[in-house]
Design a protein around this motif. Structure first.
Motif, short mmCIF file in Angstrom:
data_model
loop_
_atom_site.label_atom_id
_atom_site.label_comp_id
_atom_site.label_asym_id
_atom_site.label_seq_id
_atom_site.Cartn_x
_atom_site.Cartn_y
_atom_site.Cartn_z
N GLY A 1 42.63 -5.92 21.50
CA GLY A 1 43.28 -5.92 22.81
C GLY A 1 43.14 -7.25 23.55
O GLY A 1 43.88 -7.53 24.48
N ASP A 2 42.19 -8.10 23.13
CA ASP A 2 42.05 -9.42 23.76
C ASP A 2 43.23 -10.32 23.37
O ASP A 2 43.88 -10.08 22.35
N GLU A 3 43.40 -11.38 24.14
CA GLU A 3 44.40 -12.39 23.79
C GLU A 3 43.69 -13.65 23.31
O GLU A 3 42.64 -14.02 23.83
N ALA B 1 43.65 -8.22 17.92
CA ALA B 1 43.92 -8.97 19.15
C ALA B 1 45.37 -9.48 19.14
O ALA B 1 46.09 -9.27 18.16
N THR C 1 45.10 -15.89 30.89
CA THR C 1 45.15 -14.71 31.77
C THR C 1 43.76 -14.07 31.75
O THR C 1 42.86 -14.51 31.02
N ARG D 1 43.06 -11.54 30.28
CA ARG D 1 42.81 -10.96 28.95
C ARG D 1 42.46 -12.02 27.89
O ARG D 1 42.13 -11.69 26.76
N THR D 2 42.55 -13.31 28.25
CA THR D 2 42.29 -14.36 27.25
C THR D 2 40.81 -14.39 26.89
O THR D 2 39.95 -14.52 27.76
N ARG D 3 40.52 -14.28 25.61
CA ARG D 3 39.11 -14.29 25.18
C ARG D 3 38.75 -15.62 24.52
O ARG D 3 37.62 -16.09 24.61
N TYR E 1 38.55 -19.28 33.23
CA TYR E 1 38.90 -17.93 32.74
C TYR E 1 37.83 -17.35 31.81
O TYR E 1 38.05 -16.32 31.18
#
Ligand SMILES: Cc1ncc(COP(=O)(O)O)c(C=O)c1O
Length: 392
Positions: free
Chosen positions: A112-114, A134, A158, A160-162, A192
């Motif tokens: 689910g991460d970006e 991801a 964002t 969600r960016t990992r 972030y």
């Protein structure tokens, strides 16, 4: 219902397998894959040979790598970048950079991460991200300078960016990212809370006055960077598949956890050879660079008569060329034409782009110059035939 999982349903045959097969079929001069067609330095081979026969290195190596190699990786990072790496907690030896990258993504990114990917990209990044569950988020480099647009990069970050994968010196554009570019990336990563996965396999392949800046040396970045490198490029030993990941122990922890269950340990005798190689004096690295300074000139000479447009790379052993003056069609079609009609193999860029951005790379193919001088000289004659196709 197919046997394969949904996870792999978008994965095709790698472009290298396809181009190598065609090059062989048509007996073309292969300037495609970044695979040296000359041997590993004999002194390094000798170390592996000795390790094979000393009765100490033919069983499992320690999972994270031999103590000698982990110390050598840490010492190399100190010598070239001034980084303070803990050889025991801060280094993991992997099966090439390819496994290192997978271990980083599986160990540092959740489903689910970006993950931000700069385009054009090395071909395993996206499958690795998909296998981790991801989502890749693409930021293109723009020709002819192959720089990213600041607004596009900012928009990619964002909540969600990992992680972001950075490759410098960059395959296939030959760019070496500047301090300004890396500073912008760093600032966004800090803002972030994003980890940098640094693919630095061409770290010793800067040309002319280009300088490779290690992003972990920028303020606040050591604790959020994992660096991935490989013996394949720096020691012309792509067949050995010995790579490594290093960084702050806190960020390395996830990588080490994943690595244990991907390969556990990698080829033991070869690690002794690479430990020796990494410790070679600066003169080795200077000669290595000088060898490629000469080779890039030979490939540029061959390209100069071809009608292809190109500019001198700052690093790596690749030159990206624009074929739009000599051929109308997609890169793969041009690569087929070049193999079949001209007798030279190159790598088309389609597989290095998302569908969203392939239009940016639609006129480009990549040639490599990690080839003998004879092969690079031999490319002149067939490539000159291409010039007949230049459109007025
Ligand atoms: C940018 C980049 N990353 C990773 C790799 C893979 O390295 P290795 O052969 O050590 O797995 C390559 C090989 O060409 C590469 O060009």
């Amino acid at each position: 219902m197919p046997f394969y999982s949904r996870r792999v349903e978008t994965f095709g045959t790698t472009i290298f397998t396809e181009i190598n097969g065609l090059a062989q079929q048509y007996n073309a001069l292969n300037l495609g894959q970044g695979r040296p067609d000359f041997d590993t330095p004999p002194a390094i081979v000798e170390q592996v040979n000795a390790a094979l026969h000393d009765g100490q290195h033919n069983q499992y190596a320690p999972g994270p790598g031999t103590a000698e190699l982990r110390h050598a990786v840490a010492e190399h990072a100190r010598r070239f970048y001034g980084l303070d790496i803990d050889p025991l907690q801060g280094v993991v030896v992997t099966s090439g950079a390819t496994e290192g990258l997978l271990a980083c993504i599986l160990g540092l990114v959740d489903p689910g991460d970006e993950v931000i990917v700069i385009e054009p990209f090395y071909d395993c990044y996206v499958p690795d991200i998909i296998m981790a569950g991801a989502t890749p988020v693409f930021v293109p480099l723009h020709p002819p300078t192959w720089t990213f647009d600041e607004a596009e990069l900012r928009a990619a970050f964002t909540a969600r960016t990992r992680a972001i994968i950075i490759n410098t010196p960059h395959n296939p554009t030959g760019r070496v990212f500047t301090r300004e570019e890396l500073t912008l990336i760093s600032e966004l990563c800090i803002e972030y809370d994003v980890t940098v996965i640094l693919d630095e396999v061409y770290e010793h392949l800067t040309l002319k006055d280009a300088h490779y800046l290690h992003i972990a040396t920028l303020p606040g970045m050591f604790k959020r960077t994992v660096a991935v490198s490989s013996s394949g490029k720096s020691f012309s030993a792509t067949g050995w598949k010995i790579g490594w990941v290093y960084g702050h122990p806190d960020v390395l922890d996830g990588v080490a956890r994943a690595h244990q269950f991907i390969t556990f340990a990698v080829h033991h005798p070869t690690q002794q050879g690479i430990a020796y190689a990494l410790n070679m004096p600066d003169s080795y690295y200077q000669q290595f660079r000088a060898m490629y300074e000469a080779k890039v000139q030979l490939l540029m000479r061959a390209l100069a008569g071809s009608g292809l447009k190109y500019s001198e790379p700052q690093g790596t052993y690749f030159i990206l060329t624009d074929f739009s003056r000599v051929f109308q069609g997609m890169p793969m079609e041009f690569a087929r034409f070049l193999i079949q009609q001209i007798g030279v193999a190159c790598i088309p860029l389609e597989t290095m782009y998302s569908a969203e951005h392939i239009h940016i790379g639609k006129d480009y193919v990549r040639f490599s110059f990690c080839k003998t001088d004879e092969a690079l000289l031999a490319a002149q004659e067939p490539l000159a035939k291409l010039a007949q196709h230049v459109r007025a």
